[in-house]
Design an enzyme around this catalytic site. Structure first.
Site, PDB file in Angstrom:
ATOM      1  N   TYR A   1       0.836  -1.198   0.000  1.00  0.00           N
ATOM      2  CA  TYR A   1       0.000   0.000   0.000  1.00  0.00           C
ATOM      3  C   TYR A   1       0.875   1.254   0.000  1.00  0.00           C
ATOM      4  CZ  TYR A   1      -3.890   3.096   1.096  1.00  0.00           C
ATOM      5  OH  TYR A   1      -4.845   4.081   1.051  1.00  0.00           O
TER       6      TYR A   1
ATOM      7  N   PHE B   1      -6.990  20.038 -24.972  1.00  0.00           N
ATOM      8  CA  PHE B   1      -7.642  18.743 -25.171  1.00  0.00           C
ATOM      9  C   PHE B   1      -9.013  18.757 -24.494  1.00  0.00           C
ATOM     10  CE2 PHE B   1      -8.237  14.214 -23.949  1.00  0.00           C
ATOM     11  CZ  PHE B   1      -8.326  13.700 -25.226  1.00  0.00           C
ATOM     12  N   ASP B   2      -9.954  17.893 -24.956  1.00  0.00           N
ATOM     13  CA  ASP B   2     -11.335  18.020 -24.450  1.00  0.00           C
ATOM     14  C   ASP B   2     -11.472  17.755 -22.946  1.00  0.00           C
ATOM     15  OD1 ASP B   2     -10.960  15.362 -24.979  1.00  0.00           O
ATOM     16  OD2 ASP B   2     -12.605  15.145 -26.388  1.00  0.00           O
TER      17      ASP B   2
ATOM     18  N   ASP C   1       0.747  19.728 -20.864  1.00  0.00           N
ATOM     19  CA  ASP C   1      -0.127  18.574 -21.037  1.00  0.00           C
ATOM     20  C   ASP C   1       0.699  17.657 -21.933  1.00  0.00           C
ATOM     21  OD1 ASP C   1      -1.985  16.676 -21.644  1.00  0.00           O
ATOM     22  OD2 ASP C   1      -3.565  18.067 -22.255  1.00  0.00           O
TER      23      ASP C   1
ATOM     24  N   HIS D   1     -20.722  13.130 -27.475  1.00  0.00           N
ATOM     25  CA  HIS D   1     -20.215  12.251 -28.536  1.00  0.00           C
ATOM     26  C   HIS D   1     -20.139  10.784 -28.122  1.00  0.00           C
ATOM     27  CE1 HIS D   1     -16.808  13.795 -26.255  1.00  0.00           C
ATOM     28  NE2 HIS D   1     -16.078  12.764 -26.649  1.00  0.00           N
TER      29      HIS D   1
HETATM   30  C1  LIG Z   1      -5.548  11.543 -23.727  1.00  0.00           C
HETATM   31  C2  LIG Z   1      -5.231  12.919 -23.370  1.00  0.00           C
HETATM   32  C3  LIG Z   1      -5.602  13.450 -22.119  1.00  0.00           C
HETATM   33  C4  LIG Z   1      -6.441  12.696 -21.114  1.00  0.00           C
HETATM   34  O1  LIG Z   1      -5.841  11.512 -20.730  1.00  0.00           O
HETATM   35  P1  LIG Z   1      -6.670  10.197 -20.360  1.00  0.00           P
HETATM   36  O2  LIG Z   1      -5.594   9.225 -20.007  1.00  0.00           O
HETATM   37  O3  LIG Z   1      -7.462   9.800 -21.562  1.00  0.00           O
HETATM   38  O4  LIG Z   1      -7.527  10.528 -19.203  1.00  0.00           O
HETATM   39  C5  LIG Z   1      -5.217  14.757 -21.838  1.00  0.00           C
HETATM   40  N1  LIG Z   1      -4.538  15.489 -22.729  1.00  0.00           N
HETATM   41  C6  LIG Z   1      -4.174  15.014 -23.934  1.00  0.00           C
HETATM   42  C7  LIG Z   1      -3.421  15.872 -24.882  1.00  0.00           C
HETATM   43  C8  LIG Z   1      -4.520  13.720 -24.298  1.00  0.00           C
HETATM   44  O5  LIG Z   1      -4.184  13.267 -25.508  1.00  0.00           O
END
Ligand SMILES: *Cc1c(COP(=O)(O)O)cnc(C)c1O
Length: 458
Positions: free
Chosen positions: A72, A124-125, A215, A450
């Site tokens: 853990y 990113f979304d 990111d 979507h």
């Molecule tokens: C995939 C992605 C995310 C989110 O990551 P997940 O592992 O799908 O939660 C964030 N930013 C970018 C640029 C991504 O391609």
């Protein structure tokens, strides 16, 4: 004779694929309400829905799985991951999370408040979702060149410094908790950001006292493009380029399902100890204790190994050349695709492919459905359905570009699969004048529609 490029790995384990007929596929997609997310994977022959978590692990990664420490607290797997992250990114502090959006959730809980502004290249979304969920605003400062699919530009992920400085100048700095640099820029087509741009964004942000956060899902692919396209870096190793990239940032969020080549996992890297302390609190609340944060020990081991493999030049060359191989087959046959090709996917310009289908009838979704019916290949819509409705007016937001994305999983398909995909799309392109109408929505969720949308033929 010219020597063809060959992959830098061979195959040890295989997974059979099932072929299907057009009649079967028409039935299946209808039962799926014309939403490709609703298909079962057995109904798909080549699955290009996403490159996220769909890659093939190496035998080194699989052997690391057996060495996982499931304690853990203080597991050796945690320290293995910490060491790999320090070595590759240079960030001294890290927190494991179960995937990339979880890393965003934890870090943003510590940093973003309501009414804040978060500028960056196209977010990113899930990133945008986590910003808007906190009643803050994501400001897109991508260079204008990114939105012209035929324009040749080596770094279409770059941030426009004038747009960024306007945000800094016109708003109180305490309302801007960070600028986000997404490498590569997924939303603009897997397009890279240059080292020069990263350096300049960092210098400008320092001047105004704004934190730089990466990111970083496809940081290694970004480093490959820097090496190939930025003169000063031709002789540098991928690892050195990566270290320099991150040296300009204060933190990073990572979806390890991309460039760390694992099926599940993520993390946050941080320079500042006080930020690490604050984020640790949210990590414990949302993810798990700070030495596992939503991951199994075995998965942390595989991730540490994947980070090392994902930053090897030979691997990256094989990967990105395969994406370009598919892109070239399509482009040479006159299929309208985004150029230059991105790192993880080929994007088809659906408005140019199907000029007779109105945008109101979801032209990119229509093309993705036609591709599936024709070939059994599953792609994904990056268009009006994904763009969703305006939260205030509830009107459809029509994006500039209606794209169909063919995302290539890492180390998973061969170039013969790419030939298969290209041939079907080229055949469809030749018959495109028969496709004149699209779809209407019969069900949609209030946000992120979507994934669950239901459609009907017009
Ligand atoms: C995939 C992605 C995310 C989110 O990551 P997940 O592992 O799908 O939660 C964030 N930013 C970018 C640029 C991504 O391609």
């Amino acid at each position: 004779m010219e020597i063809p490029f060959a992959e830098s790995y061979k195959i040890k384990m295989v997974e059979p694929l099932r072929r299907s007929t057009r009649d079967e596929r028409e039935q299946w997609i209808k039962s799926a309400n014309y939403n490709l997310f609703n298909l079962r994977s057995e109904q798909v022959f080549v699955d290009l829905l996403t490159d996220s978590g769909t890659g093939a692990m190496s035998h080194y990664q699989w052997s690391e799985m057996m060495l996982g420490d499931e304690s853990y607290a203080g597991a050796s797997s945690y320290f293995k991951m910490k060491e790999a992250i320090q070595e590759i990114t240079g960030f001294p502090h890290f927190l494991p999370t179960h995937q990339g959006r979880a890393a965003e959730n934890v870090l943003f809980s510590a940093l973003i408040k309501s009414d804040d502004l978060v500028p960056g290249n196209a977010h990113f979304d899930t990133t945008k979702g986590h910003i808007e969920f906190r009643k803050a605003t994501a400001v897109d400062c991508t260079i204008d060149e990114a939105y012209n699919t035929t324009l040749d530009h080596p770094f279409k992920g770059n941030i426009d410094l004038a747009k960024l400085e306007a945000v800094y100048k016109n708003n109180p700095v305490e309302k801007i908790p960070m600028v986000i640099i997404t490498v590569t820029c997924n939303t603009s087509g897997g397009q890279p950001v240059s080292m020069q741009n990263i350096r300049e964004v960092s210098a400008l942000s320092k001047k105004y006292g704004v934190r730089v956060v990466f990111d970083a899902a496809r940081f290694a692919e970004n480093a490959y493009f820097i090496k190939m396209r930025e003169e000063e870096y031709v002789e540098k190793s991928i690892r050195d380029i990566v270290l320099e990239m991150f040296s300009y940032g204060d933190a990073m969020t990572m979806s390890s399902k991309k460039d760390a080549i694992v099926n599940m996992g993520g993390f946050i890297g941080m320079r500042d100890e006080s930020l690490f302390r604050e984020a640790s609190l949210y990590n414990i609340m949302f993810e798990g204790y700070i030495t596992y944060g939503g991951m199994s020990g075995r998965d942390m081991n595989a991730l540490a190994q994947g980070l090392r493999e994902g930053t090897e030049f030979d691997y990256l060359e094989t990967r990105i050349r395969q994406v370009a191989f598919l892109g070239r087959l399509l482009r040479d046959a006159g299929v309208p695709v985004q150029y230059p090709f991105g790192g993880h996917a080929i994007f088809i310009d659906a408005k140019r492919f199907l000029p007779e289908v109105p945008q109101e009838e979801y032209v990119a979704q229509t093309l993705a459905i036609e591709i599936y019916k024709e070939s059994g290949v599953r792609a994904v819509e990056i268009g009006t359905i994904l763009a969703d409705r305006d939260p205030n007016t509830r009107e459809n937001r029509y994006p500039n570009l209606e794209m169909v994305r063919l995302a290539i999983p890492r180390r998973t398909y061969t170039n013969n699969h790419m030939r298969y995909v290209a041939a079907h799309i080229i055949n469809l392109h030749e018959k495109r004048n028969h496709i004149k109408s699209g779809y209407r929505i019969t069900y949609e969720a209030p946000i992120m529609r979507h994934f669950t949308v239901a459609l009907q033929k017009v």
